[in-house]
Design a protein around this motif. Structure first.
Motif, PDB file in Angstrom:
ATOM      1  N   PHE A 110      61.792  11.598  16.174  1.00  0.00           N
ATOM      2  CA  PHE A 110      61.140  12.644  16.854  1.00  0.00           C
ATOM      3  C   PHE A 110      62.161  13.524  17.517  1.00  0.00           C
ATOM      4  O   PHE A 110      63.006  13.274  18.055  1.00  0.00           O
ATOM      5  CB  PHE A 110      60.355  12.076  17.998  1.00  0.00           C
ATOM      6  CG  PHE A 110      59.099  11.297  17.494  1.00  0.00           C
ATOM      7  CD1 PHE A 110      59.078   9.943  17.199  1.00  0.00           C
ATOM      8  CD2 PHE A 110      57.919  11.969  17.130  1.00  0.00           C
ATOM      9  CE1 PHE A 110      58.115   9.001  16.625  1.00  0.00           C
ATOM     10  CE2 PHE A 110      56.874  11.051  16.658  1.00  0.00           C
ATOM     11  CZ  PHE A 110      56.903   9.744  16.487  1.00  0.00           C
ATOM     12  N   GLY A 111      61.672  14.765  17.400  1.00  0.00           N
ATOM     13  CA  GLY A 111      62.478  15.965  17.911  1.00  0.00           C
ATOM     14  C   GLY A 111      62.204  15.944  19.461  1.00  0.00           C
ATOM     15  O   GLY A 111      61.179  15.355  20.216  1.00  0.00           O
ATOM     16  N   PRO A 112      62.872  16.842  20.453  1.00  0.00           N
ATOM     17  CA  PRO A 112      62.540  17.056  21.747  1.00  0.00           C
ATOM     18  C   PRO A 112      60.917  17.393  21.948  1.00  0.00           C
ATOM     19  O   PRO A 112      60.446  16.844  23.038  1.00  0.00           O
ATOM     20  CB  PRO A 112      63.289  18.182  22.081  1.00  0.00           C
ATOM     21  CG  PRO A 112      64.395  18.084  21.160  1.00  0.00           C
ATOM     22  CD  PRO A 112      63.910  17.847  19.717  1.00  0.00           C
ATOM     23  N   GLU A 113      60.351  17.933  20.979  1.00  0.00           N
ATOM     24  CA  GLU A 113      58.924  18.148  21.236  1.00  0.00           C
ATOM     25  C   GLU A 113      58.021  17.096  20.588  1.00  0.00           C
ATOM     26  O   GLU A 113      56.735  17.321  20.639  1.00  0.00           O
ATOM     27  CB  GLU A 113      58.622  19.612  20.583  1.00  0.00           C
ATOM     28  CG  GLU A 113      59.474  20.725  20.898  1.00  0.00           C
ATOM     29  CD  GLU A 113      59.498  20.910  22.518  1.00  0.00           C
ATOM     30  OE1 GLU A 113      58.508  20.688  23.253  1.00  0.00           O
ATOM     31  OE2 GLU A 113      60.558  21.159  23.075  1.00  0.00           O
ATOM     32  N   GLY A 114      58.398  16.239  20.188  1.00  0.00           N
ATOM     33  CA  GLY A 114      57.718  15.127  19.640  1.00  0.00           C
ATOM     34  C   GLY A 114      57.291  15.029  18.101  1.00  0.00           C
ATOM     35  O   GLY A 114      56.495  14.614  17.438  1.00  0.00           O
ATOM     36  N   THR A 115      57.933  16.103  17.357  1.00  0.00           N
ATOM     37  CA  THR A 115      57.764  16.596  16.273  1.00  0.00           C
ATOM     38  C   THR A 115      58.732  15.659  15.144  1.00  0.00           C
ATOM     39  O   THR A 115      59.670  15.433  15.457  1.00  0.00           O
ATOM     40  CB  THR A 115      57.930  18.044  15.781  1.00  0.00           C
ATOM     41  OG1 THR A 115      59.390  18.378  15.949  1.00  0.00           O
ATOM     42  CG2 THR A 115      56.965  19.094  16.388  1.00  0.00           C
ATOM     43  N   TYR A 125      63.850   9.828  20.134  1.00  0.00           N
ATOM     44  CA  TYR A 125      63.819  11.196  20.669  1.00  0.00           C
ATOM     45  C   TYR A 125      65.151  11.880  20.627  1.00  0.00           C
ATOM     46  O   TYR A 125      66.203  11.243  21.417  1.00  0.00           O
ATOM     47  CB  TYR A 125      63.462  11.050  22.058  1.00  0.00           C
ATOM     48  CG  TYR A 125      61.886  10.284  22.212  1.00  0.00           C
ATOM     49  CD1 TYR A 125      60.791  11.081  22.104  1.00  0.00           C
ATOM     50  CD2 TYR A 125      61.844   9.005  22.449  1.00  0.00           C
ATOM     51  CE1 TYR A 125      59.742  10.545  22.100  1.00  0.00           C
ATOM     52  CE2 TYR A 125      60.724   8.232  22.614  1.00  0.00           C
ATOM     53  CZ  TYR A 125      59.540   9.236  22.254  1.00  0.00           C
ATOM     54  OH  TYR A 125      58.107   8.652  22.505  1.00  0.00           O
ATOM     55  N   ASP A 126      65.225  12.996  19.961  1.00  0.00           N
ATOM     56  CA  ASP A 126      66.750  13.819  19.904  1.00  0.00           C
ATOM     57  C   ASP A 126      67.023  14.143  21.575  1.00  0.00           C
ATOM     58  O   ASP A 126      65.830  14.251  22.004  1.00  0.00           O
ATOM     59  CB  ASP A 126      66.340  14.994  19.151  1.00  0.00           C
ATOM     60  CG  ASP A 126      66.522  14.837  17.737  1.00  0.00           C
ATOM     61  OD1 ASP A 126      66.225  15.774  16.850  1.00  0.00           O
ATOM     62  OD2 ASP A 126      66.897  13.810  17.383  1.00  0.00           O
ATOM     63  N   ALA A 127      68.087  14.132  21.657  1.00  0.00           N
ATOM     64  CA  ALA A 127      68.559  14.375  22.880  1.00  0.00           C
ATOM     65  C   ALA A 127      68.555  16.000  23.005  1.00  0.00           C
ATOM     66  O   ALA A 127      68.493  16.788  21.923  1.00  0.00           O
ATOM     67  CB  ALA A 127      70.251  14.199  23.217  1.00  0.00           C
TER      68      ALA A 127
END
Length: 202
Positions: A19-24, A170-172
Motif C-alpha cells: 500500500f502506498g501512503p494513500e492506501g492504494t 505502508y510506504d513511508a
C-alpha cells in the motif's frame, strides 16, 4: 492495444498487498517476487540493498515503509513513538532468475546486527527490530533454513530476528525514499556495514 508498461506490470497479489501512503495498491512486474525485511533505520538498509543488487543483479524496485503494526496508515512520527507496533522496513521486488530469495536473506544477515533485540547501533525501540516478513510458505521455510544456518555458522547462536507473516505494508513518506542518495551526508546507522563472513556450508 495495451502499452508496454501495462503488459509488463500486473497488480501485486503475492502475500500481503503493498500500500502506498494513500492506501492504494502498488504494482509488481510479472514473474517477479517480493521480499520484506527489517534491519534498523530503513535509510541505510535500502541504500545497501540497492548498491549490492542493482537492476543488473536482480533488484527491480525497493521501497522503505512500515509493517508489522496494528495501526492503519501510520506516519513516521507515530512509528518512531513505538506506539503503532510497526517496524521500519524495506520491501524489494526482485527477479528470481537473477537473484534468489536465499541470497537476499544471506545479505540481510551480513549487513546488520541481528543479535540486539529492538535496536541497531544507537537506535533503540521496537521499530528498529530485526525481522523477516515472509509472503508465502516457501519463503517461510527458506527464512527458517537460512536463519538456522547463519545462527550456527556466523552469529554463534545469538540471533534474535523475528520470522513472521507479512501483514499490511505502508510506504513511508516520499522524503524517506532513496534518502541517502538524495542526502549523501545523511545519517547512517553504524551497524549497517557488510561483514566478511566465510561462505556457508552446503
Amino acid at each position: 492495444m495495451p502499452n508496454l508498461l501495462s503488459r509488463l506490470f500486473r497488480p501485486f497479489t503475492t502475500g500481503a498487498l503493498r500500500f502506498g501512503p494513500e492506501g492504494t495498491a502498488m504494482a509488481q512486474p510479472v514473474g517477479s517476487q517480493v521480499a520484506t525485511v527489517a534491519a534498523g533505520c530503513f535509510w541505510g538498509v535500502e541504500h545497501m540493498y540497492r548498491r549490492e543488487f542493482g537492476s543488473e543483479r536482480g533488484l527491480l524496485d525497493a521501497r522503505v515503509g512500515y509493517i508489522g503494526g496494528d495501526t492503519k496508515n501510520p506516519s513516521y512520527r507515530s512509528v518512531c513513538s513505538g506506539g503503532t507496533g510497526h517496524a521500519e522496513a524495506l520491501q524489494v521486488v526482485f527477479d528470481p532468475e537473477k537473484v534468489t530469495y536465499r541470497q537476499l536473506l544471506e545479505f540481510f544477515y551480513k549487513m546488520h546486527d541481528p543479535t540486539t533485540p529492538n535496536m541497531q547501533g544507537p537506535d533503540i525501540g521496537s521499530q528498529y527490530r530485526s525481522a523477516i516478513f515472509y509472503h508465502d510458505d516457501e519463503q517461510a521455510q527458506i527464512a527458517k533454513d537460512v536463519t538456522d544456518k547463519v545462527n550456527k555458522e556466523w552469529w554463534k547462536g545469538k540471533i534474535t530476528t523475528e520470522i513472521i507473516p507479512a501483514g499490511e505494508w505502508y510506504d513511508a513518506e516520499t522524503y524517506h525514499q532513496l534518502y541517502l542518495d538524495k542526502n549523501p551526508g545523511g545519517y547512517e546507522c553504524p551497524s549497517h556495514f557488510l561483514r566478511k563472513f566465510p561462505p556457508l556450508s552446503s
